[in-house]
Design a protein around this motif. Structure first.
Motif, mmCIF file in Angstrom:
data_model
loop_
_atom_site.group_PDB
_atom_site.id
_atom_site.type_symbol
_atom_site.label_atom_id
_atom_site.label_comp_id
_atom_site.label_asym_id
_atom_site.label_seq_id
_atom_site.Cartn_x
_atom_site.Cartn_y
_atom_site.Cartn_z
ATOM 1 N N VAL A 131 24.281 37.493 32.619
ATOM 2 C CA VAL A 131 23.536 37.324 33.860
ATOM 3 C C VAL A 131 22.720 36.041 33.807
ATOM 4 O O VAL A 131 22.735 35.224 34.736
ATOM 5 C CB VAL A 131 22.612 38.534 34.103
ATOM 6 N N PHE A 241 35.236 40.296 35.323
ATOM 7 C CA PHE A 241 34.528 40.976 36.401
ATOM 8 C C PHE A 241 33.121 40.442 36.616
ATOM 9 O O PHE A 241 32.779 39.948 37.688
ATOM 10 C CB PHE A 241 34.470 42.480 36.094
ATOM 11 N N THR A 242 32.309 40.519 35.545
ATOM 12 C CA THR A 242 30.882 40.286 35.695
ATOM 13 C C THR A 242 30.572 38.951 36.357
ATOM 14 O O THR A 242 29.773 38.876 37.289
ATOM 15 C CB THR A 242 30.206 40.361 34.318
ATOM 16 N N MET A 245 31.351 39.046 39.986
ATOM 17 C CA MET A 245 30.393 39.918 40.677
ATOM 18 C C MET A 245 29.065 39.193 40.886
ATOM 19 O O MET A 245 28.472 39.258 41.950
ATOM 20 C CB MET A 245 30.185 41.156 39.802
ATOM 21 N N LEU A 246 28.609 38.486 39.846
ATOM 22 C CA LEU A 246 27.308 37.829 39.933
ATOM 23 C C LEU A 246 27.333 36.685 40.942
ATOM 24 O O LEU A 246 26.333 36.399 41.586
ATOM 25 C CB LEU A 246 26.908 37.290 38.557
ATOM 26 N N GLY A 249 28.226 38.594 44.743
ATOM 27 C CA GLY A 249 27.300 39.586 45.264
ATOM 28 C C GLY A 249 28.052 40.659 46.041
ATOM 29 O O GLY A 249 29.234 40.513 46.339
ATOM 30 N N CYS A 267 39.573 43.030 39.016
ATOM 31 C CA CYS A 267 38.607 44.091 38.727
ATOM 32 C C CYS A 267 37.455 44.094 39.719
ATOM 33 O O CYS A 267 36.845 45.129 39.961
ATOM 34 C CB CYS A 267 38.077 43.953 37.306
ATOM 35 N N TYR A 271 36.453 47.241 41.889
ATOM 36 C CA TYR A 271 35.081 47.748 41.951
ATOM 37 C C TYR A 271 34.639 47.920 43.401
ATOM 38 O O TYR A 271 34.032 48.919 43.761
ATOM 39 C CB TYR A 271 34.148 46.777 41.215
#
Lengths: 314, 291
Positions: A131, A241-242, A245-246, A249, A267, A271
């Motif tokens: 993050v 993924f992460t 996603m970050l 949003g 992914c 999600y």
């Protein structure tokens, strides 16, 4: 007669002992056995079951047969996200390997002054939580005020809008992942150190020079390590993924994939199906397909590498 | 003729070690350059964290924060519930450490030191489960936890660690396999039970791998984003990662504060790294199969 009884007694004692060890073994393995049933076997079976149902978490799952799978093959977002993921799957492991191997080679030179210092500096970025590194990346690659474009500007190059131009978004992410390659670098460094010096000396006597030594000795010798890292990194890339996603949003009930959906990874779409659109059955079908893709890819990779990897070293 | 001369010259260079020296110097220069490249983002994170907002947006960039604004680190605690996030993150990263260190050595002990048939069959299964991608189990797990009314608690994040995770069982097994059984046999003859042997003899012998795994589990929990994202919706329960992300999306990004928070987020890991460097390096190397 007497002898027979003795062996019989022995056998009984042995089987009793065996049974004792069996229960003891079960007792000590029980945490994992319970965990295996509750957190692996049952969820996997449920995922298979859900993938054949319509399920939104609030109602009971309703059986629909292969509908989810059929839908999945016609869903343009599935193909789009699969394409984005494949881009990462193909490039990220290679970039990671080149960068981390290059760093390891530089650290493995003779007489490097301050080696632990350099090693630490190269390793530290991999400690930055994902993050935080995505935050940092967003700031560094800011189109106008980001440090990267400011430095490029100093040399007269106009940097791209890294995170808003769909052509550069995935590259930006891969640059960040290359920056965080410290762990792999340490693995390569250990592998390089395990190459016996006598091999190099022999090659030098035969007149081999730097590159030749690298391609004929170093690479074959560490090829099992390279294979391991490439395959692990490939599997990881399928589950990318992460970072996506970050940067994208969550946005209510629409597909969110960053600029022109260039960051919609498989992914991530999975999600969103599960937790934004509550199409749990559909998401499970996607997960099952992902599982199959990863298995096939891993087997293929192993088959290809079997021909290239040199397993003789020990 | 020329080539002969050339090769002689080359030979002389090799003899004098000139060639070697040149490549060495180039190598060191490359090393220093890359070192700067790798360190720059980290420096920029701390540097931005210490600036006044206005100085973030200058061209050319301000390389040293001037004047330094330490208050960013205080402000961040007021602007978001950073203290609460840190506490929550500590829960989700320390409890799994305890869970893993209790359960995984036990399973590894059963696999390596108890002579039963299961050990042979269980281990391949354990390895096979490592192949299953998390996405497959995620949704059913979520559905189950939600039926058990456990959403928005830390239970889904910390409980599974008490039932061992394949990866760490594998590490402990590799390590325990090489431990001598003679001491354990002796203790068994003296009447010690298996739990006694495990905790009094095996644990002390495993101290290095225990530290390594503890560090790895802690970092995994500290960095985890997906788990908290799925299970913790209430801001009371946010971990650092989620909190930070929410703070970024909530307002116009305030880079000085975001970088200050990121620094705080990263700092504990770097401190741990400097205290247990060996645990880190061992961990990375054992996981890759290189001794």
């Amino acid at each position: 007669m007497k002898k027979n009884a003795a062996t019989k007694a022995k056998a009984v004692r042995k089987s009793r002992q065996e049974r004792k060890f069996f229960w003891k073994g079960m007792l000590f393995a029980s945490p994992w056995l319970i965990g295996f049933v509750c957190f692996t076997i049952l969820p996997v079976c449920l995922a298979f079951y859900y993938s054949f149902t319509d399920y939104n978490l609030f109602n009971d799952p309703a059986w629909v047969g292969f509908k989810n799978y059929k839908e999945l093959f016609q869903d343009q977002y599935v193909w789009l996200s699969l394409g984005n993921t494949m881009y990462i799957v193909i490039l990220a492991p290679l970039i990671g390997m080149v960068v981390s191997l290059a760093l390891a080679m530089l650290l493995n030179q003779k007489n490097v002054p301050g080696l632990p210092f350099f090693r630490t500096v190269f390793y530290l970025p991999s400690l930055v939580p994902v993050v935080a590194s995505v935050m940092l990346l967003t700031w560094l690659l800011n189109g106008h005020y980001g440090l990267v474009n400011q430095i490029l500007g100093f040399f007269g190059i106009e940097g791209p809008a890294w995170l808003t131009d769909p052509r550069y978004t995935k590259i930006s992410l891969m640059i960040m992942d290359a920056w965080r390659c410290g762990g792999t670098m340490i693995i390569y460094l250990a592998a390089l150190r395990s190459v016996p010096a006598s091999l190099y000396e022999a090659a030098e006597l035969d007149g081999a020079t730097g590159w030749k030594k690298f391609f004929r000795i170093t690479i074959p010798y560490i090829s099992p390590t390279i294979e391991f890292n490439l395959i692990m990194s490939m599997i990881g890339s399928f589950q990318y993924f992460t970072q996506g996603m970050l940067l994208t949003g969550v946005s209510g009930n629409q597909v969110a994939g960053g600029p022109s959906n260039s960051l919609l990874f498989y992914c991530l779409y999975l999600y969103q199906n599960a937790f934004s659109f509550f199409k749990m059955g559909y998401a499970c079908a996607m997960a099952v397909v992902l599982f199959i893709i990863i298995m096939i890819a891993t087997m293929l990779a192993r088959k290809i590498s079997d021909r290239m990897v040199n397993y003789d070293v020990e | 003729m020329k080539s002969a001369k050339n090769s002689k010259w080359k030979e002389l260079m090799i003899y004098k070690g000139v060639r070697g020296k040149v490549t060495h110097v180039i190598g060191i220069i490359a090393l220093v350059f890359l070192c700067l490249v790798f360190a720059l983002p980290l420096y920029w994170m701390v540097c931005t964290a210490l600036k006044y907002e206005v100085y973030c947006f200058t061209t050319p960039p301000q390389w040293f924060p001037n004047p330094i604004k330490w208050d960013n680190f205080l402000e961040i605690f007021q602007r978001m519930d950073l203290a609460k996030y840190i506490r929550n993150t500590l829960v989700t990263s320390l409890v799994p450490v305890v869970g893993t260190l209790l359960s995984c050595p036990m399973v590894a002990y059963s696999l390596t030191k108890i002579p039963w048939k299961g050990g042979k069959y269980l281990f391949p299964i354990i390895l096979m489960t490592m192949m299953i991608p998390a996405q497959v189990t995620q949704i059913p797990m979520y559905a189950t936890w939600s039926k058990l009314n456990m959403l928005n608690t830390f239970v889904p994040l910390v409980l599974p660690s008490f039932f061992g995770s394949t990866y760490y069982i594998y590490l402990f097994r590799q390590f325990m396999k090489s431990l001598p059984t003679s001491v354990m046999e002796a203790a068994r003859i003296d009447g010690a039970g298996d739990f006694r042997i495990l905790y009094n003899i095996v644990y002390p012998m495993c101290s290095s791998i225990l530290t390594t795994v503890a560090v790895m589990v802690f970092i995994g929990g500290w960095n985890d984003y997906v788990g908290p994202l799925m299970y913790l919706q209430d801001s009371e329960r946010y971990t650092l990662g989620i909190g930070l992300q929410m703070f970024k999306t909530a307002a116009q990004p305030e880079w000085t504060l975001l970088m200050a928070a990121s620094t705080i987020f990263t700092l504990p890991l770097i401190v741990i790294f400097f205290f247990c460097q060996n645990a880190f390096l061992n961990g990375i190397q054992t996981t890759s199969g290189i001794k």
